[in-house]
Design a protein around this motif. Structure first.
Motif, PDB file in Angstrom:
ATOM      1  N   LEU A 210      -2.852  -0.653  -3.796  1.00 51.46           N
ATOM      2  CA  LEU A 210      -3.478   0.411  -4.581  1.00 51.46           C
ATOM      3  C   LEU A 210      -4.351  -0.175  -5.687  1.00 51.46           C
ATOM      4  O   LEU A 210      -5.478   0.289  -5.914  1.00 51.46           O
ATOM      5  CB  LEU A 210      -2.412   1.328  -5.172  1.00 51.46           C
ATOM      6  N   ALA A 211      -3.842  -1.191  -6.386  1.00 52.10           N
ATOM      7  CA  ALA A 211      -4.634  -1.822  -7.449  1.00 52.10           C
ATOM      8  C   ALA A 211      -5.921  -2.409  -6.886  1.00 52.10           C
ATOM      9  O   ALA A 211      -6.996  -2.329  -7.508  1.00 52.10           O
ATOM     10  CB  ALA A 211      -3.809  -2.904  -8.135  1.00 52.10           C
ATOM     11  N   TYR A 212      -5.843  -2.985  -5.693  1.00 52.10           N
ATOM     12  CA  TYR A 212      -7.026  -3.546  -5.038  1.00 52.10           C
ATOM     13  C   TYR A 212      -8.033  -2.457  -4.700  1.00 52.10           C
ATOM     14  O   TYR A 212      -9.241  -2.609  -4.944  1.00 52.10           O
ATOM     15  CB  TYR A 212      -6.588  -4.287  -3.784  1.00 52.10           C
ATOM     16  N   VAL A 213      -7.571  -1.339  -4.173  1.00 55.62           N
ATOM     17  CA  VAL A 213      -8.467  -0.221  -3.852  1.00 55.62           C
ATOM     18  C   VAL A 213      -9.187   0.254  -5.113  1.00 55.62           C
ATOM     19  O   VAL A 213     -10.405   0.474  -5.112  1.00 55.62           O
ATOM     20  CB  VAL A 213      -7.678   0.940  -3.202  1.00 55.62           C
ATOM     21  N   VAL A 214      -8.463   0.393  -6.208  1.00 49.98           N
ATOM     22  CA  VAL A 214      -9.052   0.875  -7.464  1.00 49.98           C
ATOM     23  C   VAL A 214     -10.077  -0.116  -8.023  1.00 49.98           C
ATOM     24  O   VAL A 214     -11.029   0.277  -8.703  1.00 49.98           O
ATOM     25  CB  VAL A 214      -7.931   1.167  -8.488  1.00 49.98           C
ATOM     26  N   SER A 215      -9.928  -1.407  -7.694  1.00 52.67           N
ATOM     27  CA  SER A 215     -10.859  -2.418  -8.222  1.00 52.67           C
ATOM     28  C   SER A 215     -12.273  -2.243  -7.688  1.00 52.67           C
ATOM     29  O   SER A 215     -13.222  -2.840  -8.216  1.00 52.67           O
ATOM     30  CB  SER A 215     -10.352  -3.831  -7.904  1.00 52.67           C
ATOM     31  N   PHE A 216     -12.475  -1.410  -6.671  1.00 58.60           N
ATOM     32  CA  PHE A 216     -13.815  -1.122  -6.144  1.00 58.60           C
ATOM     33  C   PHE A 216     -14.556  -0.077  -6.981  1.00 58.60           C
ATOM     34  O   PHE A 216     -15.716   0.227  -6.702  1.00 58.60           O
ATOM     35  CB  PHE A 216     -13.714  -0.599  -4.704  1.00 58.60           C
ATOM     36  N   ARG A 217     -13.926   0.448  -8.006  1.00 63.01           N
ATOM     37  CA  ARG A 217     -14.411   1.660  -8.675  1.00 63.01           C
ATOM     38  C   ARG A 217     -15.820   1.539  -9.243  1.00 63.01           C
ATOM     39  O   ARG A 217     -16.571   2.506  -9.266  1.00 63.01           O
ATOM     40  CB  ARG A 217     -13.422   2.079  -9.762  1.00 63.01           C
ATOM     41  N   GLU A 218     -16.220   0.369  -9.724  1.00 66.52           N
ATOM     42  CA  GLU A 218     -17.574   0.172 -10.244  1.00 66.52           C
ATOM     43  C   GLU A 218     -18.388  -0.780  -9.373  1.00 66.52           C
ATOM     44  O   GLU A 218     -19.468  -1.217  -9.779  1.00 66.52           O
ATOM     45  CB  GLU A 218     -17.513  -0.356 -11.677  1.00 66.52           C
TER      46      GLU A 218
END
Length: 276
Positions: A210-218
């Protein structure tokens, strides 16, 4: 930004043409983005397809009566080119005042034009609204990880180093998240998506995923390249027996884009999600 995208209509004022104009389609070579990931056309570690759905497809019957339908387009993941999304929309709008004798004639026209732009045969289905309604909504497979408690400080770029697995435990499971977001590399507009992963291999730590997925946010990249990056990061970490990664993106301009990548041939469910 992809160098070829600078010359595309994306992010520029455009005149909408309502008569058939196939030259509006703007292909963008995949090779440059493959090279960023250490890939070439001959070394792709996946098979797959980019499924596009058009909710603004319309044309004229010989009587002059308009018709509306849903268009489904399957672009092979190993095609030399992607088709820039705004040019795709402009092309589809050029059909609005164009007469086709039958749905088969329209479909043949779409197949020819899109295959030329992509550099590989593109599958096309023109579907009535009643058929889509009867299918209902799709649901992503497996466990949703969005409820996990994680701490996030960096959204600037994908962070594969966050991913962790349990090498001693082999599992076969599916995970998904609705928290995927990236930005268009040309316009910086947000691209919202839902991500699904199915694999057989060392157990992936769910919170790290999940943390990895969120790291794509910008992160700025096209839909297709985001999914390919995720696929490669998981492939490198897990060295799984089987791996499938796909994303269902929210539509923009009447089009949604849904890249699927897999280590093996598999059937892909193209039913839209509730947020699509």
């Amino acid at each position: 930004m992809h160098p070829a995208a600078e010359d595309s209509p994306l992010g520029k004022a455009s005149q909408y043409v309502s008569s058939y104009t196939p030259s509006l389609l703007f292909p963008i070579p995949r090779a440059a983005k493959w090279a960023e990931l250490g890939l070439t056309a001959s070394t792709l570690p996946y098979t797959g397809v980019d499924l596009w759905n058009c909710y603004e497809l319309s044309w004229l019957l010989p009587s002059g009566k308009p018709v509306v339908a849903i268009g489904e387009f399957a672009i092979p993941a190993d095609s030399p080119n992607i088709i820039e999304s705004k040019s795709f929309k402009l092309y589809l709008n050029s059909l609005n005042q164009t007469v086709f004798a039958s749905v088969d004639a329209l479909q043949a026209c779409l197949e020819a034009d899109l295959s030329t732009a992509a550099g590989r045969p593109v599958g096309v289905r023109v579907r009535p609204l009643t058929e889509i309604e009867a299918e209902g909504l799709g649901v992503l497979p497996g466990l949703c990880v969005d409820g996990l408690d994680i701490s996030v400080q960096d959204y600037s770029h994908p962070r594969p180093e966050l991913l962790r697995c349990e090498p001693g435990r082999i599992v076969e499971e599916s995970l998904h998240s609705h928290l995927l977001k990236s930005n268009c590399p040309v316009t910086s507009q947000p691209d919202w998506g839902s991500l699904a992963v199915t694999y057989k291999g060392p157990a992936l730590d769910h919170a790290s995923f999940l943390a990895y997925v969120v790291s794509f946010r910008e992160h700025s990249d096209f839909h297709e390249q985001c999914v390919e990056r995720i696929f490669l990061d998981l492939l490198q970490l897990l060295e799984p027996e089987r791996l499938t990664v796909f994303a269902r993106y929210v539509r923009r301009g009447g089009l949604d884009i849904n890249p699927y990548r897999s280590t093996h041939e598999t059937a892909f469910d193209n039913r839209r999600l509730a947020r699509q």
